[in-house]
Write an enzyme that holds these catalytic residues in place. Sequence first.
Site, PDB file in Angstrom:
ATOM      1  NE  ARG A 132      10.823  -9.328  13.313  1.00  0.00           N
ATOM      2  CZ  ARG A 132      11.822  -8.828  12.578  1.00  0.00           C
ATOM      3  NH1 ARG A 132      12.421  -9.533  11.640  1.00  0.00           N
ATOM      4  NH2 ARG A 132      12.212  -7.594  12.773  1.00  0.00           N
ATOM      5  N   GLY A 133       8.664  -7.207  10.909  1.00  0.00           N
ATOM      6  CA  GLY A 133       9.420  -6.042  10.457  1.00  0.00           C
ATOM      7  C   GLY A 133       8.471  -5.192   9.627  1.00  0.00           C
ATOM      8  CB  ALA A 134       7.646  -1.588   9.779  1.00  0.00           C
ATOM      9  NE  ARG A 180       3.093  -7.617  14.939  1.00  0.00           N
ATOM     10  CZ  ARG A 180       4.431  -7.553  15.088  1.00  0.00           C
ATOM     11  NH1 ARG A 180       5.223  -7.869  14.092  1.00  0.00           N
ATOM     12  NH2 ARG A 180       4.964  -7.169  16.232  1.00  0.00           N
ATOM     13  CD  GLN A 231      11.821  -9.323  17.663  1.00  0.00           C
ATOM     14  OE1 GLN A 231      12.307  -9.450  18.774  1.00  0.00           O
ATOM     15  NE2 GLN A 231      10.571  -8.955  17.491  1.00  0.00           N
ATOM     16  CG  ASP A 283       7.782  -1.198  14.013  1.00  0.00           C
ATOM     17  OD1 ASP A 283       8.847  -1.184  14.657  1.00  0.00           O
ATOM     18  OD2 ASP A 283       7.391  -2.178  13.350  1.00  0.00           O
ATOM     19  CG  ASN A 317      12.308   0.405  16.375  1.00  0.00           C
ATOM     20  OD1 ASN A 317      11.852  -0.174  15.394  1.00  0.00           O
ATOM     21  ND2 ASN A 317      13.497   0.105  16.868  1.00  0.00           N
ATOM     22  CE  LYS A 318       9.964  -5.648  18.445  1.00  0.00           C
ATOM     23  NZ  LYS A 318       8.548  -6.079  18.699  1.00  0.00           N
TER      24      LYS A 318
HETATM   25  O1  MRU Z   1       7.779  -7.046  16.246  1.00  0.00           O
HETATM   26  P1  MRU Z   1       8.644  -6.906  15.039  1.00  0.00           P
HETATM   27  O2  MRU Z   1       9.772  -7.868  14.996  1.00  0.00           O
HETATM   28  O3  MRU Z   1       7.843  -6.866  13.763  1.00  0.00           O
HETATM   29  O4  MRU Z   1       9.284  -5.466  15.219  1.00  0.00           O
HETATM   30  C1  MRU Z   1      10.150  -4.975  14.233  1.00  0.00           C
HETATM   31  C2  MRU Z   1      10.812  -3.715  14.610  1.00  0.00           C
HETATM   32  O5  MRU Z   1      10.520  -3.111  15.619  1.00  0.00           O
HETATM   33  C3  MRU Z   1      11.797  -3.160  13.639  1.00  0.00           C
HETATM   34  O6  MRU Z   1      12.788  -2.454  14.304  1.00  0.00           O
HETATM   35  C4  MRU Z   1      11.077  -2.212  12.680  1.00  0.00           C
HETATM   36  O7  MRU Z   1       9.974  -2.842  12.101  1.00  0.00           O
HETATM   37  C5  MRU Z   1      11.965  -1.738  11.605  1.00  0.00           C
HETATM   38  S1  MRU Z   1      12.332  -3.065  10.494  1.00  0.00           S
HETATM   39  C6  MRU Z   1      13.078  -2.512   9.135  1.00  0.00           C
END
Ligand code: MRU
Length: 340
Positions: free
Chosen positions: A52-54, A88, A191, A232, A242-243
Amino acid sequence: MNPPQTEPFCPLRWNGECLLLLDQRRLPAAETWLEIDTAGGVATAIRDMAVRGAPAIGIAAAWGVVLAAQRGGGTAARDALVTLAAARPTAVNLHWALERMERVLAASPQDLLLALEAEARLIQGEDLEQNRTMARLGADRIPSGSRVLTHCNTGALATGGIGTALGVIRQAHADGRLASVHATETRPWMQGARLTIWELSREGIPASLVTEGATAHLMKRDGIDWLIVGADRIAANGDTANKIGTYALAVLARAHGAKVMVVAPVSTIDMRIESGEEIPIEMRSGEEILRAAGLSEAPPGIAVENPAFDVTPAAFIDLLVTDRGVVERPSREAMQRLFS
Ligand code: MRU
């Protein structure tokens, strides 16, 4: 299996035949590496958030295309582009990485597999270098004695190594600029509680975990100087997805005189999207919320809504730190300058 530890830490490794992924669903309780050998397996790992994470999902998707080509050649790789793109919806890095792989396929190189593998390796390596650059650029903007708050996990686990927002925090800590670091739990998937705290403690960076509900109180009582987050997808006008919870934290930061720093590589910027209104927001299963609340099932008839991301309007962002430079108060014009 447990691959040998190399520095800097990265949750994705290619062994020539399989993609090894540190299963983020099991952290911090267990450090389990998954061995994935199909593009479908990579798409599932992205959807189920083993990775996970962009930036990390973009890198994983690139390796997914390599796996497809390894097993079924160009046709399978083209099919994989579609499967992986659907894994996603919000993080644009996924599409950005797949477009790069698609360009390699379209060029029909003599040794397709070698060319795809080289491109995936490049995507992963570039991400690490970009994070190094952003860590330096962002940390240089943080005055000594700063108290920082971060949200979600934006560290090595979310990228090809080092991290975006967490990379800045790591660098600012190494420079001795930080008075305190707070990380939110990041409900419902946790997270922050599970991953950010794990990363910070591995690095020996003192930090305290707070619930999202405690952040207004914290800002008023102790003061926070910087909210530092990742992204993201960033629209052409600087609006930033973002999250979930980032928007609320940005509003609170503004109300309490804290500055907001967004840290993201240009692969997270989607200049084809005019504003945050157009960013697709992933809706995830209500089960995640029920689990976070400690409920095994919903009381009968209850509706649960679980948007995984929100959009912070550009007006709430003081600094956007990218690998191409820092944008102060992002606007359409400033974003265009970044790409000119
Ligand atoms: O749902 P996730 O855990 O994939 O969401 C991740 C985030 O929102 C992060 O803040 C974002 O991807 C930046 S990661 C370098």
